[in-house]
Enzyme design. Structure first.
Site, PDB file in Angstrom:
ATOM      1  N   LYS A  89     -26.173  55.271 136.107  1.00 23.29           N
ATOM      2  CA  LYS A  89     -26.470  53.831 136.045  1.00 23.29           C
ATOM      3  C   LYS A  89     -26.413  53.355 134.592  1.00 23.29           C
ATOM      4  O   LYS A  89     -25.845  52.300 134.295  1.00 23.29           O
ATOM      5  CB  LYS A  89     -27.854  53.555 136.648  1.00 23.29           C
ATOM      6  CG  LYS A  89     -27.838  53.657 138.172  1.00 23.29           C
ATOM      7  CD  LYS A  89     -29.229  53.663 138.798  1.00 23.29           C
ATOM      8  CE  LYS A  89     -29.078  53.922 140.301  1.00 23.29           C
ATOM      9  NZ  LYS A  89     -30.346  54.084 141.000  1.00 23.29           N
ATOM     10  N   GLN A 147     -36.501  54.277 139.856  1.00 27.91           N
ATOM     11  CA  GLN A 147     -35.730  55.279 140.604  1.00 27.91           C
ATOM     12  C   GLN A 147     -36.657  56.009 141.582  1.00 27.91           C
ATOM     13  O   GLN A 147     -37.672  56.560 141.182  1.00 27.91           O
ATOM     14  CB  GLN A 147     -35.102  56.276 139.614  1.00 27.91           C
ATOM     15  CG  GLN A 147     -34.197  57.302 140.261  1.00 27.91           C
ATOM     16  CD  GLN A 147     -32.916  56.681 140.827  1.00 27.91           C
ATOM     17  OE1 GLN A 147     -32.293  55.820 140.223  1.00 27.91           O
ATOM     18  NE2 GLN A 147     -32.537  57.125 142.015  1.00 27.91           N
ATOM     19  N   ASP A 203     -32.679  45.983 143.173  1.00 25.06           N
ATOM     20  CA  ASP A 203     -32.481  46.878 144.317  1.00 25.06           C
ATOM     21  C   ASP A 203     -32.645  46.113 145.632  1.00 25.06           C
ATOM     22  O   ASP A 203     -32.325  46.634 146.696  1.00 25.06           O
ATOM     23  CB  ASP A 203     -33.523  48.016 144.275  1.00 25.06           C
ATOM     24  CG  ASP A 203     -32.914  49.336 143.836  1.00 25.06           C
ATOM     25  OD1 ASP A 203     -31.669  49.427 143.806  1.00 25.06           O
ATOM     26  OD2 ASP A 203     -33.681  50.274 143.543  1.00 25.06           O
TER      27      ASP A 203
END
Ligand code: NAP
Length: 299
Positions: free
Chosen positions: A54, A98, A121
């Site tokens: 990422k 994460q 997200d």
């Protein structure tokens, strides 16, 4: 019939190209650099690989990448203090933590702490609700990526029968909502669905997100259907000792004899997820500054 391959790797590169072009415009015309903050708790090796990927792609598209690594025993209070700081930071337009996080932390509470406008997200209750209400929010990255692939492959989807196998908050439910927005007739199947093969055979669009290797066989696929395989199962590589191999939820070789188009695993849906994270970060940045959003990178 031999299905055509839906090349998610190539499409993801196009999405990153569009993101980079929009980032360059934001910098040139407005002096704004979109920023993505990623929080990693602990030292899970798989998570470290994802976070590194990422970071690399965020920087490659010209955005600012802020990495925050916290020890596995970090308290909820300290993690929330960091999230509050990122929520308040005007140089940060997207925040993601994460997952998985260590057991003493509650993932739902972590997501709830993130400002929904920075929840790139798309996992917060607010963003799930906005999607379900047909309003503008941030959409979970993997379903957004699948929608982009389907739009590119099929164009108009109105009236098509769509079956999504899997009902997770991360994937199945938002995927179903996105297909409903496209005016598909949507069925969301799950572990209690009766006659799953029969249900799947109705689908013009079949999306499998279960995590059971090669569960979907050719007999489950309607001739001419478009098949999107989201599932990932890692197995020991049959020919390369010490290596692993990825399998999807669809028995690729057999399904490809019946479907019109199909995503491979790997190289199908997987690469779209990070590309859509970058797209969501640019979208969040544009909304934060009341600027036009990039075309084709959001719903
Ligand atoms: P999840 O939360 O475990 O959900 C799995 C879903 O599959 C559940 O709704 C479950 O039903 C359903 N299911 C389980 N066994 C079934 C069966 N025999 N028949 C029908 N449905 C069944 O998983 P997820 O997070 O949605 O992820 C699903 C898969 O997609 C995983 O392999 C994951 O690794 C992959 N994935 C890939 C990406 C990517 O970037 N490519 C991103 C996200 C996920 P119940 O609700 O009834 O238990």
């Amino acid at each position: 019939m031999t299905a055509s391959l839906i090349d998610g790797k190539a499409f993801a590169a196009q999405v990153r190209g569009k993101v980079a072009a929009h980032v360059a415009r934001l910098k040139d015309e407005h002096g704004i650099t979109p920023g993505l903050a990623v929080v990693l708790v602990g030292e899970d090796p798989a998570s470290e690989v994802y976070v590194a990927a990422k970071h690399k792609q965020t920087v490659e598209t010209g955005m600012a990448s802020f990495e925050h690594k916290l020890p596995a025993n970090v308290s909820e209070a300290d993690l929330f203090a960091l999230i509050d700081q990122l929520n308040a930071d005007p140089t940060v337009h997207g925040i993601l933590c994460q997952f998985p996080v260590p057991d003493h932390l509650d993932e739902r509470a972590v997501v709830a702490r993130i400002d929904p406008a920075k929840d790139v997200d798309g996992l917060s209750v607010m963003n799930a609700g906005l999607l379900a209400s047909g309003e503008k929010g941030l959409v979970s990255c993997t379903p957004l990526g699948c929608l982009m692939l389907l739009r590119d492959e099929l164009g108009e989807m109105s009236g098509k029968e769509a079956v999504v196998i899997g009902r997770s908050n991360l994937f199945g439910k938002p995927m179903g909502q996105l297909l409903l927005r496209e005016n598909c007739t949507v069925t969301i199947a799950h572990s209690r669905t009766k006659d799953l093969a029969e249900v799947c055979r109705r689908a013009d669009i079949l999306v499998a997100a279960v995590g059971r290797a090669e569960m979907v066989k050719a007999e489950w696929v309607k001739p001419g259907a478009t098949v999107i395989d989201v599932g990932i199962t890692r197995i020991p590589h049959p020919e390369k000792p010490g290596k692993t191999k990825l399998l999807g939820d669809c028995d690729f070789d057999s399904c490809a004899t019946v479907a019109r188009a199909i995503t491979p695993v790997p190289g199908g849906v997987g690469p779209m997820t990070i590309a859509c994270l970058l797209a969501n970060t640019v979208t969040a940045c544009c909304r934060a500054h009341n600027l036009a959003e990039p075309d084709g990178l959001t719903v």
